[in-house]
Write a protein that holds these residues in place. Structure first.
Motif, PDB file in Angstrom:
ATOM      1  N   GLN A  85      62.350  88.229  10.290  1.00 16.07           N
ATOM      2  CA  GLN A  85      63.267  87.115   9.489  1.00 16.07           C
ATOM      3  C   GLN A  85      63.267  86.813   8.225  1.00 16.07           C
ATOM      4  OE1 GLN A  85      65.287  85.602  12.221  1.00 16.07           O
ATOM      5  NE2 GLN A  85      66.449  84.270  10.772  1.00 16.07           N
TER       6      GLN A  85
ATOM      7  N   GLN B  42      63.761  84.752   5.202  1.00 14.50           N
ATOM      8  CA  GLN B  42      63.821  83.132   4.495  1.00 14.50           C
ATOM      9  C   GLN B  42      63.822  82.980   2.958  1.00 14.50           C
ATOM     10  OE1 GLN B  42      60.875  80.454   6.131  1.00 14.50           O
ATOM     11  NE2 GLN B  42      62.093  78.729   5.619  1.00 14.50           N
TER      12      GLN B  42
ATOM     13  N   VAL C 280      64.161  80.338   0.075  1.00 15.37           N
ATOM     14  CA  VAL C 280      63.709  79.031  -0.069  1.00 15.37           C
ATOM     15  C   VAL C 280      63.985  78.622  -1.746  1.00 15.37           C
ATOM     16  CG1 VAL C 280      61.828  77.129  -0.139  1.00 15.37           C
ATOM     17  CG2 VAL C 280      62.133  78.984   1.668  1.00 15.37           C
TER      18      VAL C 280
ATOM     19  N   ALA D  36      61.093  84.377  -1.536  1.00 11.81           N
ATOM     20  CA  ALA D  36      61.536  84.911  -0.149  1.00 11.81           C
ATOM     21  C   ALA D  36      60.314  85.475   0.775  1.00 11.81           C
ATOM     22  CB  ALA D  36      62.676  86.269  -0.431  1.00 11.81           C
ATOM     23  N   SER D  37      60.444  85.478   1.788  1.00 15.39           N
ATOM     24  CA  SER D  37      59.755  85.881   2.900  1.00 15.39           C
ATOM     25  C   SER D  37      60.359  87.112   3.602  1.00 15.39           C
ATOM     26  CB  SER D  37      58.858  85.079   3.952  1.00 15.39           C
ATOM     27  OG  SER D  37      59.954  84.168   4.470  1.00 15.39           O
TER      28      SER D  37
ATOM     29  N   ASN E  34      70.702  84.265  -3.183  1.00 17.57           N
ATOM     30  CA  ASN E  34      71.177  85.393  -1.972  1.00 17.57           C
ATOM     31  C   ASN E  34      71.308  86.737  -2.628  1.00 17.57           C
ATOM     32  OD1 ASN E  34      71.869  86.437   0.345  1.00 17.57           O
ATOM     33  ND2 ASN E  34      72.608  84.474   1.089  1.00 17.57           N
TER      34      ASN E  34
ATOM     35  N   GLY F 291      69.592  79.819   2.450  1.00 19.65           N
ATOM     36  CA  GLY F 291      68.671  78.756   2.585  1.00 19.65           C
ATOM     37  C   GLY F 291      69.249  77.301   2.572  1.00 19.65           C
ATOM     38  N   GLN F 292      68.464  76.268   2.182  1.00 20.72           N
ATOM     39  CA  GLN F 292      68.914  74.951   2.256  1.00 20.72           C
ATOM     40  C   GLN F 292      69.668  74.677   0.597  1.00 20.72           C
ATOM     41  OE1 GLN F 292      65.682  75.840   1.482  1.00 20.72           O
ATOM     42  NE2 GLN F 292      65.346  74.531  -0.058  1.00 20.72           N
TER      43      GLN F 292
END
Length: 118
Positions: A1, A3, A5, A24-25, A96, A109-110
């Motif tokens: 997944q 993610q 941030v 990113a992870s 992104n 992300g947020q």
């Protein structure tokens, strides 16, 4: 997944500077053209800057000469250095994949809020 941030936003006076980070992870960001987007109140998400796999960059006209996108491959992080900030730069900033050419975006992300006071 995967993610994403985003961080580094804040409240700054016009003419000030901020540096945003996108970590990113789950994916190696340097494998992609990575972009920053922003969403001002009441508006859609708009392109701000992109760094291609080659390292070349591009910007929307309103930020050229003021913003600089870069990446740190070792940290798997993309940055957006924002100088000479203007009130019209106020928005939530997101990173992104540069999906403008048809690539599938990663999960959003947020975002990080940037507020520029006059």
């Amino acid at each position: 997944q995967v993610q994403l941030v985003e961080s580094g936003g804040g409240l700054v006076q016009a003419g000030g500077s901020l540096r945003l980070s996108c970590a990113a992870s789950g994916r190696t960001l340097s494998n992609y053209a990575m972009a920053w987007f922003r969403q001002a109140p009441g508006k859609g998400r708009a392109f701000v800057a992109v760094i291609f796999r080659s390292g070349s960059t591009d910007y929307t006209d309103s930020v050229k000469g003021r913003f600089t996108i870069s990446r740190d491959t070792a940290k798997n992080t993309v940055y957006l250095q924002m100088n000479s900030l203007k009130p019209e730069d106020t928005a939530v900033y997101f990173c992104n994949i540069d999906f403008r050419s048809g690539a599938t975006p990663l999960g959003w992300g947020q975002g990080t809020q940037v507020t520029v006071s006059s």
